[in-house]
Design an enzyme around this catalytic site. Structure first.
Site, PDB file in Angstrom:
ATOM      1  N   CYS A  56       1.040  -1.210  -0.096  1.00 27.95           N
ATOM      2  CA  CYS A  56      -0.023   0.135  -0.170  1.00 27.95           C
ATOM      3  C   CYS A  56       0.936   1.173  -0.124  1.00 27.95           C
ATOM      4  O   CYS A  56       1.606   1.663  -0.970  1.00 27.95           O
ATOM      5  CB  CYS A  56      -1.090  -0.054   1.108  1.00 27.95           C
ATOM      6  SG  CYS A  56      -2.296   1.160   0.987  1.00 27.95           S
ATOM      7  N   HIS A  82      -3.560  -5.728   0.984  1.00 30.93           N
ATOM      8  CA  HIS A  82      -2.775  -5.457   2.448  1.00 30.93           C
ATOM      9  C   HIS A  82      -2.980  -7.104   2.819  1.00 30.93           C
ATOM     10  O   HIS A  82      -3.726  -7.703   3.435  1.00 30.93           O
ATOM     11  CB  HIS A  82      -3.786  -4.898   3.515  1.00 30.93           C
ATOM     12  CG  HIS A  82      -3.364  -3.559   3.323  1.00 30.93           C
ATOM     13  ND1 HIS A  82      -2.345  -2.878   4.083  1.00 30.93           N
ATOM     14  CD2 HIS A  82      -3.878  -2.356   2.924  1.00 30.93           C
ATOM     15  CE1 HIS A  82      -2.271  -1.571   3.822  1.00 30.93           C
ATOM     16  NE2 HIS A  82      -3.501  -1.131   3.041  1.00 30.93           N
ATOM     17  N   GLU A 133      -1.175  -8.587   5.039  1.00 28.03           N
ATOM     18  CA  GLU A 133      -1.164  -8.982   6.584  1.00 28.03           C
ATOM     19  C   GLU A 133      -2.483  -8.672   6.996  1.00 28.03           C
ATOM     20  O   GLU A 133      -2.642  -9.171   8.265  1.00 28.03           O
ATOM     21  CB  GLU A 133      -0.145  -7.761   7.199  1.00 28.03           C
ATOM     22  CG  GLU A 133      -0.838  -6.391   7.306  1.00 28.03           C
ATOM     23  CD  GLU A 133      -0.704  -5.220   6.149  1.00 28.03           C
ATOM     24  OE1 GLU A 133      -0.574  -5.878   4.834  1.00 28.03           O
ATOM     25  OE2 GLU A 133      -1.420  -4.172   6.298  1.00 28.03           O
TER      26      GLU A 133
END
Lengths: 239, 81
Positions: free
Chosen positions: A86, A204, A206
């Site tokens: 990002c 993302h 994560e």
């Protein structure tokens, strides 16, 4: 093996990445404040998401001109892994770790929702645990995530299979309707580096690395990186 | 000597300008008809230099180094005393 997650003023996904690498994947991981610089050898460096310098001027532009990015460039030139997520992807593109840039969404508003991605190549340290063509589900959260590059760059990316992910529908069709931000050719993950050792992506991973979060599709990016580093340590070719 | 550089950063020809499109729609909603609308960002920078040429060269370096992204932007530098 040791990862670093670089923190800029405004990074806000740094601890999430650190949690996934250290607690979920069980790998040593340092949080590194950008002013402290890269003071030891790391196997992988992650530039996390957030709003470095408040996105002033352009997302990622100011962070990209800090001294720590010179060290990260050298780390990448040595063939070691760099993952930009990002805002980290925007910083990576501004640093020319990957070609092109990520700019204002076609509809200029912040989008935050899960999307489907088609894995375009499994021939990278980041995507080796997926199958080419596989559809995965990972959230996006950005206002400046529309990938733009000159036509010639897009041709090269396609020819060299350096597109990692494209936005798609649930069946894996890459269509304008499945493109949330107007990215060129639905591209949202780009591979850089001489050894395909850099990935800049807007979604993302994560935030999709544990089932409790609704998807653990993103975890395989981190485990792929870890396996590549293990292979390299064991002399099984490049990371 | 002090010079003031006016630096205009705009999108290259053919680049999508989503914010301009939104503004154009807003104008249309107010009854204004426009054929085209684009946006640009202007920086006014005061700096010291030997002469106009040197000031312009310095401002140009600022564009290349930070203010513009060559993938999407073009820039124009005007320098006055």
């Amino acid at each position: 093996m040791r990862f670093a997650v670089v923190q800029f003023g405004g990074s806000n996904c740094d601890r999430d990445v650190h949690h996934v690498v250290s607690d979920v994947c069980g790998v040593d991981c340092d949080l590194v404040w950008y002013k402290d610089g890269i003071t030891r050898d790391y196997d992988a460096i992650v530039i996390p998401g957030g709003f470095s310098y408040g996105d002033y001027l352009r997302a990622g532009a100011i962070a990209a001109r800090t001294p720590v990015m010179e060290a990260i460039k050298q780390h990448a030139e040595a063939g070691k892994l760099v993952l930009g997520i990002c805002n980290g992807a925007q910083i990576g593109a501004e640093t020319a770790l990957v070609p092109g840039t990520f700019t204002t969404n076609a509809t200029p508003k912040f989008i935050c929702r899960p999307v489907c991605l088609r894995v375009e190549t499994e021939d990278t340290p980041f995507t080796r645990e997926y199958r080419t063509g596989e559809v995965i589900r990972i959230p996006i959260a950005h206002k400046e995530g529309r990938y733009v590059a000159p036509a010639e760059t897009l041709r090269t990316l396609n020819a060299e299979k350096r597109v990692a992910f494209r936005f798609c529908d649930e069946q894996g069709n890459v269509t304008p309707a499945a493109n949330p931000n107007g990215a060129a050719e639905n591209i949202t993950g780009v591979i850089g580096g001489n050894e395909r050792n850099v990935l800049c992506m807007m979604p993302h991973p994560e935030r999709a690395s544990e089932e409790v979060l609704g998807s653990d599709d993103g975890r395989r990016i981190f485990t792929g990186m870890i396996r590549s580093i293990e292979d390299r340590e064991n002399g099984k070719g490049q990371a | 000597m002090n010079y003031t550089a006016k630096i205009t950063i705009s999108l290259k020809e053919g680049m999508l300008d989503p914010e301009a499109r939104a503004i154009q729609h807003a104008l249309a909603n107010l009854g204004f008809s426009t054929d085209a609308l684009s946006t640009a960002r202007v920086f006014f920078i005061t700096l010291q230099a030997e002469n106009v040429e040197a000031a312009k060269a310095e401002a140009t370096r600022m564009c290349e180094r930070l203010l513009a992204n060559p993938v999407i932007h073009r820039y124009e530098v005007e320098v006055g005393a």
